[in-house]
Scaffold this active site. Structure first.
Site, PDB file in Angstrom:
ATOM      1  N   CYS A   1       0.824  -1.386  -0.176  1.00  0.00           N
ATOM      2  CA  CYS A   1       0.101  -0.028  -0.003  1.00  0.00           C
ATOM      3  C   CYS A   1       0.776   1.314   0.120  1.00  0.00           C
ATOM      4  O   CYS A   1       1.180   1.797   1.003  1.00  0.00           O
ATOM      5  CB  CYS A   1      -0.883  -0.074   1.127  1.00  0.00           C
ATOM      6  SG  CYS A   1      -1.798   1.641   1.477  1.00  0.00           S
TER       7      CYS A   1
ATOM      8  N   CYS B   1      -0.329   4.027   2.279  1.00  0.00           N
ATOM      9  CA  CYS B   1      -0.178   3.877   3.551  1.00  0.00           C
ATOM     10  C   CYS B   1       1.436   4.360   4.060  1.00  0.00           C
ATOM     11  O   CYS B   1       1.606   4.887   5.090  1.00  0.00           O
ATOM     12  CB  CYS B   1      -0.614   2.697   3.903  1.00  0.00           C
ATOM     13  SG  CYS B   1      -2.141   1.862   3.482  1.00  0.00           S
ATOM     14  N   ASP B   2       2.064   3.761   3.186  1.00  0.00           N
ATOM     15  CA  ASP B   2       3.485   3.794   3.595  1.00  0.00           C
ATOM     16  C   ASP B   2       4.396   4.568   2.711  1.00  0.00           C
ATOM     17  O   ASP B   2       5.812   4.756   3.133  1.00  0.00           O
ATOM     18  CB  ASP B   2       4.293   2.205   3.625  1.00  0.00           C
ATOM     19  CG  ASP B   2       3.416   1.252   4.375  1.00  0.00           C
ATOM     20  OD1 ASP B   2       2.774   1.817   5.550  1.00  0.00           O
ATOM     21  OD2 ASP B   2       2.863   0.098   3.953  1.00  0.00           O
TER      22      ASP B   2
END
Ligand code: NDP
Length: 315
Positions: A136, A139-140
């Site tokens: 992701c 997300c990261d």
């Protein structure tokens, strides 16, 4: 274990689940919706959604999902956190056990558990989980500002992730196993023309290396061909974008699944082979897998649930 009875239980909180909840709520079914492991579903992991009708300027995935949730709650949906851990669809009312310790007896169930990211299956993906391996970018990606990352895959998701990461990282490799991208033309052009994205066609990843987290990837160009070539690249982050598998395992004893695990429904309807149990969204859609098609199938599932309750004299 607490046990409670509901007319309408919805499992999963992507566009399919929330749309089902909006329709079920407006039909006075007082739906109970369990969010599952990823509240808001896959869209909360995307950046810009440009193809959901009604948003001419696009909308971010998380905002779209918050709006859908608010709309569902406005019509009386109760939203809870928890994962379905056990189901019994052998007799009515059906029983679903959730991780919050509640057993729900339901007259109708809408399964909208979606799909999860696939991994390559390398031991190193587990070894470096949370230490440079991610599925992701949204997300990261933040952790890789000014660094070098790789994205595996050649579809629209891989392109989207690569473009997102190119806004943060100094260099992005796309590792593509074929000699072309599967992605749509517009996405292909965007990644091909991006100065910080380098596409490595005909490359497969066979391992990762690094002492303190990912420091590089072992690749093979033209794997299995007489001229195959081993190549190592230095990277700080390794992002998977090679597709998804449907989250249907829990229902395998009761419902028909295809060879990949997608729930098989009756023709174009969301009806499963168990009366009163419906499947909507990506868990039952190997073909389209779009937010809008998921939402549409959630609508159909709620309408079917209402019809079923009426036919059974349960309303
Ligand atoms: P896809 O199935 O379309 O693409 C998966 C990609 O991963 C392919 O390039 C595939 O390679 C590659 N791949 C699969 N397994 C491996 C493996 N073991 N090793 C290396 N590469 C692998 O999935 P997406 O998630 O990209 O897209 C799913 C659907 O969602 C599509 O219909 C897509 O159009 C849609 N989508 C639309 C978006 C938008 O409109 N903005 C954004 C994101 C997704 P190969 O080509 O060789 O099979």
């Amino acid at each position: 274990m607490n046990r409670e009875h509901r007319r309408s239980l919805i499992i999963g909180s992507g566009p399919a689940g929330y749309t089902a909840a909006i329709y079920a709520g407006r039909a006075n079914l007082a739906p109970l919706l369990y969010e599952g492991i990823q509240p808001g579903g896959q869209l909360t992991q995307t950046t810009e959604v440009e193809n959901f009708p009604g948003y001419p300027e696009g909308v971010t995935g998380p905002v779209l999902m918050q709006d859908l949730r608010k709309q569902a709650e406005r019509f009386g949906t109760e939203v809870r956190s928890g994962l379905a851990t056990k189901v019994d669809l052998s007799q009515r009312p059906y029983v679903v056990t959730f991780s919050d310790g509640v057993e729900v007896e339901a007259d109708t169930i809408i399964i909208s558990t979606g799909a999860s990211a696939k991994y390559l299956g390398l031991e190193d993906e587990t070894k470096y989980a949370g230490m440079g391996v991610s599925a992701c970018a949204t997300c990261d990606g933040f952790f890789y500002r000014g660094k070098t990352v790789a994205v595996v895959g050649g579809g629209d998701t891989a392109c989207e992730e690569a473009l997102y990461l190119a806004g943060l990282a100094s260099k992005v490799y796309m590792i593509v196993r074929k000699d072309h991208l599967r992605a749509s033309d517009i996405m292909r052009q965007r990644v091909e023309q991006h100065e910080r994205i380098t596409i490595l066609y005909e490359h497969n990843t066979v391992g990762l290396f690094g002492d303190n987290g990912v420091e590089g990837a072992h690749l093979v160009k033209r794997l299995g061909q007489p001229d195959e070539e081993h190549v190592d690249i230095a990277i700080d982050g390794f992002f998977l974008a090679i597709g998804h598998h449907p989250n249907s395992e829990l229902f395998a004893d009761y419902l028909d699944l295809d060879e990949t695990g997608y729930i098989i429904t009756e023709g174009a309807t969301p009806r499963t082979k168990v009366p009163g149990v419906f499947a909507a969204g990506d868990v039952a859609d190997p073909l389209y897998r779009q937010a809008i098609t998921a939402a549409a199938s959630g609508c159909k599932a709620a309408m079917e649930a209402e019809r079923y309750l009426n036919d059974q004299g349960l309303l």
